[in-house]
Design a protein around this motif. Structure first.
Motif, short mmCIF file in Angstrom:
data_model
loop_
_atom_site.label_atom_id
_atom_site.label_comp_id
_atom_site.label_asym_id
_atom_site.label_seq_id
_atom_site.Cartn_x
_atom_site.Cartn_y
_atom_site.Cartn_z
N ALA A 101 0.83 -1.21 0.00
CA ALA A 101 0.00 0.00 0.00
C ALA A 101 0.86 1.25 0.00
N ARG A 102 1.94 1.21 0.76
CA ARG A 102 2.85 2.36 0.85
C ARG A 102 3.50 2.65 -0.49
N ALA A 103 3.91 1.62 -1.21
CA ALA A 103 4.55 1.80 -2.51
C ALA A 103 3.60 2.44 -3.51
N VAL A 104 2.33 2.02 -3.48
CA VAL A 104 1.33 2.60 -4.37
C VAL A 104 1.14 4.08 -4.05
N CYS A 105 0.99 4.39 -2.79
CA CYS A 105 0.77 5.79 -2.41
C CYS A 105 1.99 6.66 -2.74
N ASP A 106 3.18 6.10 -2.59
CA ASP A 106 4.40 6.83 -2.96
C ASP A 106 4.39 7.18 -4.44
N ALA A 107 3.84 6.28 -5.27
CA ALA A 107 3.82 6.49 -6.71
C ALA A 107 2.77 7.49 -7.14
N VAL A 108 1.78 7.74 -6.28
CA VAL A 108 0.67 8.63 -6.64
C VAL A 108 0.83 10.03 -6.08
N ARG A 109 1.19 10.16 -4.81
CA ARG A 109 1.18 11.45 -4.14
C ARG A 109 2.53 12.17 -4.23
N PHE A 110 2.53 13.35 -4.81
CA PHE A 110 3.74 14.16 -4.87
C PHE A 110 4.25 14.50 -3.47
N SER A 111 3.34 14.66 -2.53
CA SER A 111 3.72 15.08 -1.18
C SER A 111 4.62 14.07 -0.48
N ARG A 112 4.67 12.85 -0.99
CA ARG A 112 5.49 11.81 -0.38
C ARG A 112 6.93 11.83 -0.93
N GLY A 113 7.17 12.72 -1.92
CA GLY A 113 8.52 13.00 -2.37
C GLY A 113 9.16 12.01 -3.32
N LYS A 114 8.37 11.09 -3.90
CA LYS A 114 8.98 10.06 -4.75
C LYS A 114 8.43 10.04 -6.17
N ARG A 115 7.30 10.68 -6.42
CA ARG A 115 6.75 10.71 -7.77
C ARG A 115 7.44 11.79 -8.59
N GLY A 116 7.82 11.45 -9.82
CA GLY A 116 8.45 12.41 -10.71
C GLY A 116 7.51 13.58 -11.01
N LEU A 117 8.04 14.79 -10.97
CA LEU A 117 7.21 16.00 -11.04
C LEU A 117 7.44 16.78 -12.32
N SER A 118 6.37 16.92 -13.11
CA SER A 118 6.38 17.82 -14.26
C SER A 118 4.95 18.15 -14.63
N PRO A 119 4.59 19.44 -14.71
CA PRO A 119 3.24 19.81 -15.10
C PRO A 119 3.05 19.88 -16.62
N SER A 120 4.02 19.36 -17.38
CA SER A 120 3.96 19.47 -18.84
C SER A 120 2.94 18.56 -19.52
N PRO A 121 2.53 17.40 -18.94
CA PRO A 121 1.55 16.55 -19.63
C PRO A 121 0.12 17.10 -19.50
N ARG A 122 -0.83 16.31 -20.03
CA ARG A 122 -2.24 16.71 -20.00
C ARG A 122 -2.72 17.03 -18.60
N ALA A 123 -2.28 16.26 -17.62
CA ALA A 123 -2.73 16.47 -16.24
C ALA A 123 -2.38 17.87 -15.73
N GLY A 124 -1.34 18.47 -16.30
CA GLY A 124 -0.93 19.82 -15.91
C GLY A 124 -1.32 20.87 -16.94
N ASN A 125 -2.32 20.53 -17.77
CA ASN A 125 -2.75 21.43 -18.85
C ASN A 125 -1.57 21.83 -19.74
N TYR A 126 -0.69 20.85 -19.98
CA TYR A 126 0.46 21.04 -20.87
C TYR A 126 1.31 22.23 -20.45
N GLY A 127 1.53 22.31 -19.14
CA GLY A 127 2.36 23.38 -18.60
C GLY A 127 1.58 24.61 -18.20
N GLY A 128 0.28 24.57 -18.33
CA GLY A 128 -0.56 25.72 -18.00
C GLY A 128 -0.81 25.90 -16.51
N ILE A 129 -0.45 24.89 -15.72
CA ILE A 129 -0.61 24.98 -14.27
C ILE A 129 0.78 25.06 -13.64
N GLY A 130 0.97 26.01 -12.75
CA GLY A 130 2.25 26.14 -12.06
C GLY A 130 2.54 24.92 -11.19
#
Length: 253
Positions: A101-130
């Protein structure tokens, strides 16, 4: 009605969706028009690649149908790329203990410090969200469903449900019955389902369940299940076509 799927799950709403096994944006659009609450792209039991998920996610966003995905494999490396496409969350098979369960949550939540961060894909409106807003939005809205479908998981329900970022324990009755060596359905399986429901209630975590027929929803909703995956797009098509042919042939005779 609240605006995103995670909030609705945590509010205890009765939500009904379906597995989607056909890699087509048209199917997503049709199910969106049918007003399903959500859909789960079934990469575990259907041949659906990430490029196809991309088009399905695009259709889901256009029609307003929240989509999750589930797929095979012990690794959680697949999770972040799918969330980047704009999916509402993930359903992860065969989570058997707190480490899983911990590994799954690590992969989903940015707050846990392990998911790769970039707002460039669709989820970040292609960079439109800071970046700060993107992190906050994703962490607030991404759904973590962990599947309980192994007998060994029954001894670890409290620790799985107690992982703070788990939103829902999803019961896979077919695999669970197979793991337990009992029939599906059976009293033994029902008892295990009730045990999982009790653990969810104790932790304040929602419970989900697969059902093959919508007629089974009322019984389990009364027992405490709030999220249902009912059949699949292929099952819906097959059932409707079978009924059509039976009716047509009966009337002809």
């Amino acid at each position: 009605m609240t605006s995103n799927l995670r909030t609705r799950i945590r509010a205890g709403e009765l939500l009904v969706g379906s597995f989607i096994k056909t890699p087509s944006p048209h199917v997503i659009e049709i199910l969106g028009h049918a007003k399903l609450d959500f859909g789960v792209i079934d990469q575990e039991h259907a041949p659906i690649g990430i490029a196809q998920v991309d088009m399905m996610a695009l259709a889901g966003k256009a029609i307003g149908l929240p989509l999750l995905s589930r797929r095979w494999g012990a690794s959680v490396d697949w999770i972040s790329p799918l969330l980047d496409l704009g999916l509402a969350g993930v359903m992860v098979p065969h989570v058997v203990n707190a480490d899983g369960a911990r590994a799954v949550c690590d992969a989903v939540r940015f707050s846990r410090g392990k998911r790769g961060l970039s707002p460039s894909p669709r989820a970040g409106n292609y960079g439109g969200i800071g970046i700060a807003d993107y992190r906050a939005k994703c962490d607030a809205e991404s759904v973590v469903m962990v599947q309980i479908e192994d007998e060994s998981a029954l001894a670890h329900l409290d620790e799985i449900a107690g992982e703070p970022d788990v939103d829902l324990l999803f019961i896979g009755p077919a695999d669970l019955s197979q793991s337990m060596g009992v029939s599906y359905p059976s009293p033994e399986l029902d008892a295990a389902i009730e045990q999982i429901i009790a653990a969810g209630k104790k932790a304040g975590v929602a419970i989900g369940l697969f059902v093959g027929d919508a007629g089974h929803i009322a019984k389990w909703h009364a027992s405490g299940v709030s999220v249902f995956v009912c059949g699949s797009d292929q099952a819906l098509l097959r059932k409707s076509a079978t009924q059509m042919m039976a009716t047509a042939k009966t009337e002809k005779e």
